[in-house]
Design a protein around this motif. Sequence first.
Motif, PDB file in Angstrom:
ATOM      1  N   ARG A 129      94.511  48.573  42.245  1.00 18.98           N
ATOM      2  CA  ARG A 129      95.435  49.564  42.811  1.00 18.98           C
ATOM      3  C   ARG A 129      94.960  50.058  44.170  1.00 18.98           C
ATOM      4  O   ARG A 129      93.782  50.335  44.375  1.00 18.98           O
ATOM      5  N   ASP A 130      95.927  50.185  45.077  1.00 20.81           N
ATOM      6  CA  ASP A 130      95.705  50.817  46.374  1.00 20.81           C
ATOM      7  C   ASP A 130      96.920  51.701  46.635  1.00 20.81           C
ATOM      8  O   ASP A 130      97.957  51.220  47.110  1.00 20.81           O
ATOM      9  N   GLY A 131      96.815  52.977  46.255  1.00 14.16           N
ATOM     10  CA  GLY A 131      97.950  53.890  46.374  1.00 14.16           C
ATOM     11  C   GLY A 131      99.037  53.516  45.384  1.00 14.16           C
ATOM     12  O   GLY A 131      98.799  53.425  44.189  1.00 14.16           O
ATOM     13  N   SER A 132     100.237  53.252  45.898  1.00 14.18           N
ATOM     14  CA  SER A 132     101.360  52.884  45.028  1.00 14.18           C
ATOM     15  C   SER A 132     101.561  51.370  44.967  1.00 14.18           C
ATOM     16  O   SER A 132     102.560  50.886  44.458  1.00 14.18           O
ATOM     17  N   ARG A 133     100.595  50.622  45.489  1.00  8.20           N
ATOM     18  CA  ARG A 133     100.681  49.157  45.469  1.00  8.20           C
ATOM     19  C   ARG A 133      99.537  48.572  44.643  1.00  8.20           C
ATOM     20  O   ARG A 133      98.397  49.007  44.732  1.00  8.20           O
ATOM     21  N   TYR A 134      99.879  47.562  43.859  1.00  2.57           N
ATOM     22  CA  TYR A 134      98.893  46.798  43.104  1.00  2.57           C
ATOM     23  C   TYR A 134      98.876  45.370  43.639  1.00  2.57           C
ATOM     24  O   TYR A 134      99.930  44.803  43.925  1.00  2.57           O
ATOM     25  N   THR A 135      97.697  44.835  43.766  1.00  2.00           N
ATOM     26  CA  THR A 135      97.563  43.408  44.040  1.00  2.00           C
ATOM     27  C   THR A 135      96.942  42.809  42.795  1.00  2.00           C
ATOM     28  O   THR A 135      96.118  43.447  42.127  1.00  2.00           O
ATOM     29  N   GLY A 136      97.360  41.608  42.469  1.00  2.81           N
ATOM     30  CA  GLY A 136      96.876  41.030  41.230  1.00  2.81           C
ATOM     31  C   GLY A 136      96.762  39.535  41.265  1.00  2.81           C
ATOM     32  O   GLY A 136      97.223  38.862  42.199  1.00  2.81           O
ATOM     33  N   TYR A 137      96.133  39.044  40.202  1.00  2.00           N
ATOM     34  CA  TYR A 137      95.937  37.615  40.029  1.00  2.00           C
ATOM     35  C   TYR A 137      96.023  37.307  38.541  1.00  2.00           C
ATOM     36  O   TYR A 137      95.331  37.922  37.723  1.00  2.00           O
ATOM     37  N   ASP A 138      96.901  36.384  38.202  1.00  2.00           N
ATOM     38  CA  ASP A 138      97.036  35.928  36.824  1.00  2.00           C
ATOM     39  C   ASP A 138      96.199  34.665  36.666  1.00  2.00           C
ATOM     40  O   ASP A 138      96.518  33.625  37.256  1.00  2.00           O
ATOM     41  N   HIS A 139      95.117  34.769  35.903  1.00  2.00           N
ATOM     42  CA  HIS A 139      94.190  33.643  35.762  1.00  2.00           C
ATOM     43  C   HIS A 139      94.827  32.436  35.065  1.00  2.00           C
ATOM     44  O   HIS A 139      94.501  31.295  35.394  1.00  2.00           O
ATOM     45  N   LYS A 140      95.718  32.666  34.121  1.00  2.00           N
ATOM     46  CA  LYS A 140      96.326  31.556  33.372  1.00  2.00           C
ATOM     47  C   LYS A 140      97.178  30.664  34.276  1.00  2.00           C
ATOM     48  O   LYS A 140      97.128  29.448  34.183  1.00  2.00           O
ATOM     49  N   SER A 141      97.958  31.288  35.165  1.00  2.00           N
ATOM     50  CA  SER A 141      98.836  30.510  36.047  1.00  2.00           C
ATOM     51  C   SER A 141      98.247  30.304  37.438  1.00  2.00           C
ATOM     52  O   SER A 141      98.864  29.634  38.266  1.00  2.00           O
ATOM     53  N   SER A 142      97.076  30.901  37.680  1.00  2.00           N
ATOM     54  CA  SER A 142      96.432  30.840  39.007  1.00  2.00           C
ATOM     55  C   SER A 142      97.372  31.335  40.103  1.00  2.00           C
ATOM     56  O   SER A 142      97.520  30.710  41.146  1.00  2.00           O
ATOM     57  N   THR A 143      98.022  32.468  39.835  1.00  2.00           N
ATOM     58  CA  THR A 143      99.023  33.001  40.750  1.00  2.00           C
ATOM     59  C   THR A 143      98.672  34.412  41.203  1.00  2.00           C
ATOM     60  O   THR A 143      98.337  35.268  40.385  1.00  2.00           O
ATOM     61  N   HIS A 144      98.814  34.651  42.501  1.00  2.00           N
ATOM     62  CA  HIS A 144      98.658  35.989  43.070  1.00  2.00           C
ATOM     63  C   HIS A 144     100.005  36.700  43.040  1.00  2.00           C
ATOM     64  O   HIS A 144     101.059  36.063  43.152  1.00  2.00           O
ATOM     65  N   PHE A 145      99.958  38.032  42.920  1.00  2.00           N
ATOM     66  CA  PHE A 145     101.192  38.807  42.915  1.00  2.00           C
ATOM     67  C   PHE A 145     100.938  40.199  43.486  1.00  2.00           C
ATOM     68  O   PHE A 145      99.792  40.621  43.658  1.00  2.00           O
ATOM     69  N   ILE A 146     102.029  40.897  43.770  1.00  2.00           N
ATOM     70  CA  ILE A 146     102.004  42.276  44.263  1.00  2.00           C
ATOM     71  C   ILE A 146     102.979  43.076  43.412  1.00  2.00           C
ATOM     72  O   ILE A 146     104.040  42.562  43.039  1.00  2.00           O
ATOM     73  N   ILE A 147     102.632  44.324  43.133  1.00  2.00           N
ATOM     74  CA  ILE A 147     103.572  45.238  42.470  1.00  2.00           C
ATOM     75  C   ILE A 147     103.611  46.517  43.294  1.00  2.00           C
ATOM     76  O   ILE A 147     102.582  47.153  43.522  1.00  2.00           O
ATOM     77  N   ASP A 148     104.806  46.891  43.747  1.00  2.00           N
ATOM     78  CA  ASP A 148     105.019  48.160  44.438  1.00  2.00           C
ATOM     79  C   ASP A 148     105.681  49.120  43.463  1.00  2.00           C
ATOM     80  O   ASP A 148     106.723  48.797  42.883  1.00  2.00           O
ATOM     81  N   ILE A 149     105.073  50.301  43.299  1.00  2.00           N
ATOM     82  CA  ILE A 149     105.611  51.311  42.394  1.00  2.00           C
ATOM     83  C   ILE A 149     106.373  52.345  43.214  1.00  2.00           C
ATOM     84  O   ILE A 149     105.844  52.892  44.189  1.00  2.00           O
ATOM     85  N   ARG A 150     107.600  52.600  42.803  1.00  2.00           N
ATOM     86  CA  ARG A 150     108.441  53.635  43.420  1.00  2.00           C
ATOM     87  C   ARG A 150     109.023  54.471  42.292  1.00  2.00           C
ATOM     88  O   ARG A 150     109.972  54.029  41.636  1.00  2.00           O
ATOM     89  N   GLY A 151     108.441  55.633  42.055  1.00  2.00           N
ATOM     90  CA  GLY A 151     108.893  56.463  40.938  1.00  2.00           C
ATOM     91  C   GLY A 151     108.637  55.756  39.630  1.00  2.00           C
ATOM     92  O   GLY A 151     107.504  55.404  39.319  1.00  2.00           O
ATOM     93  N   GLU A 152     109.697  55.522  38.861  1.00  4.54           N
ATOM     94  CA  GLU A 152     109.583  54.840  37.568  1.00  4.54           C
ATOM     95  C   GLU A 152     110.037  53.388  37.664  1.00  4.54           C
ATOM     96  O   GLU A 152     110.429  52.778  36.669  1.00  4.54           O
ATOM     97  N   THR A 153     109.960  52.819  38.863  1.00  5.05           N
ATOM     98  CA  THR A 153     110.368  51.437  39.100  1.00  5.05           C
ATOM     99  C   THR A 153     109.204  50.631  39.657  1.00  5.05           C
ATOM    100  O   THR A 153     108.446  51.125  40.496  1.00  5.05           O
ATOM    101  N   ALA A 154     109.086  49.404  39.195  1.00  6.76           N
ATOM    102  CA  ALA A 154     108.061  48.483  39.679  1.00  6.76           C
ATOM    103  C   ALA A 154     108.751  47.261  40.282  1.00  6.76           C
ATOM    104  O   ALA A 154     109.523  46.581  39.603  1.00  6.76           O
ATOM    105  N   ALA A 155     108.464  47.006  41.560  1.00  7.33           N
ATOM    106  CA  ALA A 155     108.975  45.805  42.222  1.00  7.33           C
ATOM    107  C   ALA A 155     107.850  44.779  42.208  1.00  7.33           C
ATOM    108  O   ALA A 155     106.768  45.026  42.746  1.00  7.33           O
ATOM    109  N   PHE A 156     108.087  43.642  41.594  1.00  9.69           N
ATOM    110  CA  PHE A 156     107.073  42.617  41.330  1.00  9.69           C
ATOM    111  C   PHE A 156     107.326  41.429  42.250  1.00  9.69           C
ATOM    112  O   PHE A 156     108.406  40.827  42.219  1.00  9.69           O
ATOM    113  N   TYR A 157     106.333  41.071  43.059  1.00 11.72           N
ATOM    114  CA  TYR A 157     106.453  39.923  43.961  1.00 11.72           C
ATOM    115  C   TYR A 157     105.497  38.826  43.522  1.00 11.72           C
ATOM    116  O   TYR A 157     104.295  39.028  43.432  1.00 11.72           O
ATOM    117  N   ASP A 158     106.052  37.641  43.245  1.00 12.42           N
ATOM    118  CA  ASP A 158     105.278  36.469  42.840  1.00 12.42           C
ATOM    119  C   ASP A 158     105.093  35.598  44.079  1.00 12.42           C
ATOM    120  O   ASP A 158     106.072  35.116  44.662  1.00 12.42           O
TER     121      ASP A 158
END
Length: 118
Positions: free
Chosen positions: A77-106
């Motif tokens: 987590r960095d503020g309202s943004r998450y950066t992530g990595y899914d080890h099973k699929s070897s994929t990077h992603f981003i999640i932006d949180i706005r209130g009770e909504t999560a925007a997920f970028y693959d």
Amino acid sequence: MILSEIRPSIAALALAHTLGRPVSSIYDHAGNAHHDISITVEGETVDGMDSSRLAKFSGSFPDILDHARKSYIHLSRDGSRYTGYDHKSSTHFIIDIRGETAAFYDHDTESWTQFSLG
């Protein structure tokens, strides 16, 4: 690519962590579906269950174990943004949180998916 059935769980993790309260369900706007996902985050410790996949989640941020896939999800987590990595699929992603909504970028599919508490 992160499988579409995994994305709601990751979004729920980020929402529970950001909001500081349990999440019991999440709505997938792209899939037009509600998912029963119970996630509790106390401090950095995660305890959760995705009922649709019968998948338990546990661990501490930034490394959360998806027991059903026997694989870790890295979520930082960095503020309202998450950066992530899914080890099973070897994929990077981003999640932006706005209130009770999560925007997920693959990064693999270069696409956004939106989730909200539901």
